[in-house]
Design a protein around this motif. Sequence first.
Motif, PDB file in Angstrom:
ATOM      1  N   CYS A 125     -11.208  45.099 -44.418  1.00 24.89           N
ATOM      2  CA  CYS A 125     -11.279  43.661 -44.158  1.00 24.89           C
ATOM      3  C   CYS A 125     -10.495  43.379 -42.881  1.00 24.89           C
ATOM      4  O   CYS A 125      -9.624  44.155 -42.491  1.00 24.89           O
ATOM      5  CB  CYS A 125     -10.677  42.884 -45.314  1.00 24.89           C
ATOM      6  SG  CYS A 125     -11.673  42.966 -46.819  1.00 24.89           S
ATOM      7  N   GLY A 179     -11.775  37.231 -41.927  1.00 26.19           N
ATOM      8  CA  GLY A 179     -11.027  35.988 -41.821  1.00 26.19           C
ATOM      9  C   GLY A 179     -10.860  35.577 -40.373  1.00 26.19           C
ATOM     10  O   GLY A 179     -10.873  36.420 -39.474  1.00 26.19           O
ATOM     11  N   SER A 238      -3.259  31.992 -46.815  1.00 26.25           N
ATOM     12  CA  SER A 238      -4.440  31.893 -47.681  1.00 26.25           C
ATOM     13  C   SER A 238      -5.558  32.808 -47.185  1.00 26.25           C
ATOM     14  O   SER A 238      -6.215  33.502 -47.978  1.00 26.25           O
ATOM     15  CB  SER A 238      -4.920  30.447 -47.732  1.00 26.25           C
ATOM     16  OG  SER A 238      -6.101  30.340 -48.496  1.00 26.25           O
ATOM     17  N   ILE A 239      -5.786  32.822 -45.874  1.00 24.75           N
ATOM     18  CA  ILE A 239      -6.826  33.677 -45.282  1.00 24.75           C
ATOM     19  C   ILE A 239      -6.499  35.155 -45.520  1.00 24.75           C
ATOM     20  O   ILE A 239      -7.372  35.954 -45.902  1.00 24.75           O
ATOM     21  CB  ILE A 239      -6.955  33.384 -43.773  1.00 24.75           C
ATOM     22  CG1 ILE A 239      -7.528  31.986 -43.536  1.00 24.75           C
ATOM     23  CG2 ILE A 239      -7.832  34.441 -43.084  1.00 24.75           C
ATOM     24  CD1 ILE A 239      -7.389  31.493 -42.107  1.00 24.75           C
ATOM     25  N   ASN A 255     -18.377  39.632 -49.977  1.00 24.13           N
ATOM     26  CA  ASN A 255     -17.422  38.527 -50.002  1.00 24.13           C
ATOM     27  C   ASN A 255     -17.150  38.071 -48.563  1.00 24.13           C
ATOM     28  O   ASN A 255     -16.714  38.870 -47.738  1.00 24.13           O
ATOM     29  CB  ASN A 255     -16.123  39.003 -50.655  1.00 24.13           C
ATOM     30  CG  ASN A 255     -15.128  37.874 -50.874  1.00 24.13           C
ATOM     31  OD1 ASN A 255     -15.185  36.841 -50.225  1.00 24.13           O
ATOM     32  ND2 ASN A 255     -14.197  38.087 -51.789  1.00 24.13           N
ATOM     33  N   ALA A 293      -6.880  36.188 -49.216  1.00 24.04           N
ATOM     34  CA  ALA A 293      -8.292  36.338 -49.581  1.00 24.04           C
ATOM     35  C   ALA A 293      -8.854  37.657 -49.063  1.00 24.04           C
ATOM     36  O   ALA A 293      -9.624  38.341 -49.753  1.00 24.04           O
ATOM     37  CB  ALA A 293      -9.095  35.156 -49.029  1.00 24.04           C
ATOM     38  N   ALA A 294      -8.473  38.034 -47.836  1.00 25.95           N
ATOM     39  CA  ALA A 294      -8.920  39.315 -47.272  1.00 25.95           C
ATOM     40  C   ALA A 294      -8.355  40.474 -48.089  1.00 25.95           C
ATOM     41  O   ALA A 294      -9.052  41.463 -48.371  1.00 25.95           O
ATOM     42  CB  ALA A 294      -8.486  39.426 -45.815  1.00 25.95           C
ATOM     43  N   ALA A 308     -14.793  36.558 -47.401  1.00 24.48           N
ATOM     44  CA  ALA A 308     -13.375  36.701 -47.065  1.00 24.48           C
ATOM     45  C   ALA A 308     -13.064  38.053 -46.432  1.00 24.48           C
ATOM     46  O   ALA A 308     -11.946  38.271 -45.957  1.00 24.48           O
ATOM     47  CB  ALA A 308     -12.519  36.507 -48.314  1.00 24.48           C
TER      48      ALA A 308
END
Length: 422
Positions: free
Chosen positions: A144, A179, A9-10, A174, A13-14, A176
């Motif tokens: 990211c 992370g 999930s992390i 953002n 999102a990144a 994200a």
Amino acid sequence: MSVTQQVESICRAAHDAQYALAGASAEDKNKMLRAIAKAISGASGQLLEINKKDVEEAKASGMSFAMVDRLTLTPERISVMAEGVAQVADLPDPVGEVTEEWTVPSGLHIKKVRVPLGVIGVIYESRPNVTADVAALCLKSGNCVVLRGGKDAINSNRAIYNIIVKAVKESGFNPACVGFIDDTSREGSTALLKQGGYVDVVIPRGGDGLKRFVLENAVMPVIASAGGVCHLFVEKSANPDKCIPVIENAKMQRPSTCNALEQLLVQRDIAEKFLPAAIKNLTDKGCRITACKESKTILDGAGVPCIAATEEDFKKEHGDYELTVRVVKDTDEAIAIINANNTAHSDGILSEDKKEIAKFVKGVDAACVYVNASTRFTDGFQFGFGAEIGISTQKLHARGPLGLKQLTSEKYIADGDYLSRK
């Protein structure tokens, strides 16, 4: 939710946040970084209190003094951490830089332009400052980042991350983009290394064991940034009085770092005269010496404490107030020994002989080769890069300190006037 699901999930999102960050202006990214620097500086007292828990637990576990020092925060170190982030903001933005351009006979104008790598995963060990350094460099270069620090500094890392991500969000980005994997188990690291669909490259920052683990388990490309078995060779023409403080700095300033001196080689012609004074200077300051047979005979005769080195000692990254000493015949033998035992990190020669220096520089296989300087200079700040994400000991894409440019790739932009290939 399982650890694997949390990590996925992390990373997802990144991955989704990377495109907006890649298109952000240098001005907006710099404002964000200065907000992060200000937030870290303003939270100094809070960070010191949280860091105490990590330090107390490390001491209770029997961790060595040098390793405890590695994870300890002080007001000065927090100030340097914040300053490092601010310095990254002041550096030129590599994104969008045109590295080459030309026009081909068809009329097509081609440019090579720097672009972010995308999403970078970083697995690191005990130093809390790495959390801020890595985040700053990745954000500035339009990447990211997913951070996974070691358990020894988990409380400090988490606190620094929370400060960073709050500043990122308040700057209009953002959250994200940065992370953080809170799970410090092997499962957390393994899960990150399997996120090839979302993470473009992973960088290990720590010892040789971490490097091997990442290389064996990652499904995405790896920029190997790991341990340092660093050597200094004292060639017979070297100025002995000038050598001693360089050796002391390389070994004693911060022995737990990957650029600290671990192996000292001394040419036989000067060993009997040079070694006693140079090594006594270290032992008087608490350094433990393991010595080859020849150097041990010399040191024993001079009353300088040492113990006999094992074969393992000649390849060892001590990471503490310990040094292995070895007598060698000449520059050729020094080069052969270094190439057989180093980790291709940082090695140097102390010499006044230009011919021997040239031979050494050409012959030693390392990311950084020093002439009459301490290995402790292998550092992003010292190289003028600002903070660094690590020291690459591999040969493809990037080698040595990993600064902003090393966190970019290049793409071709081809410009025509409604051209069709004939």
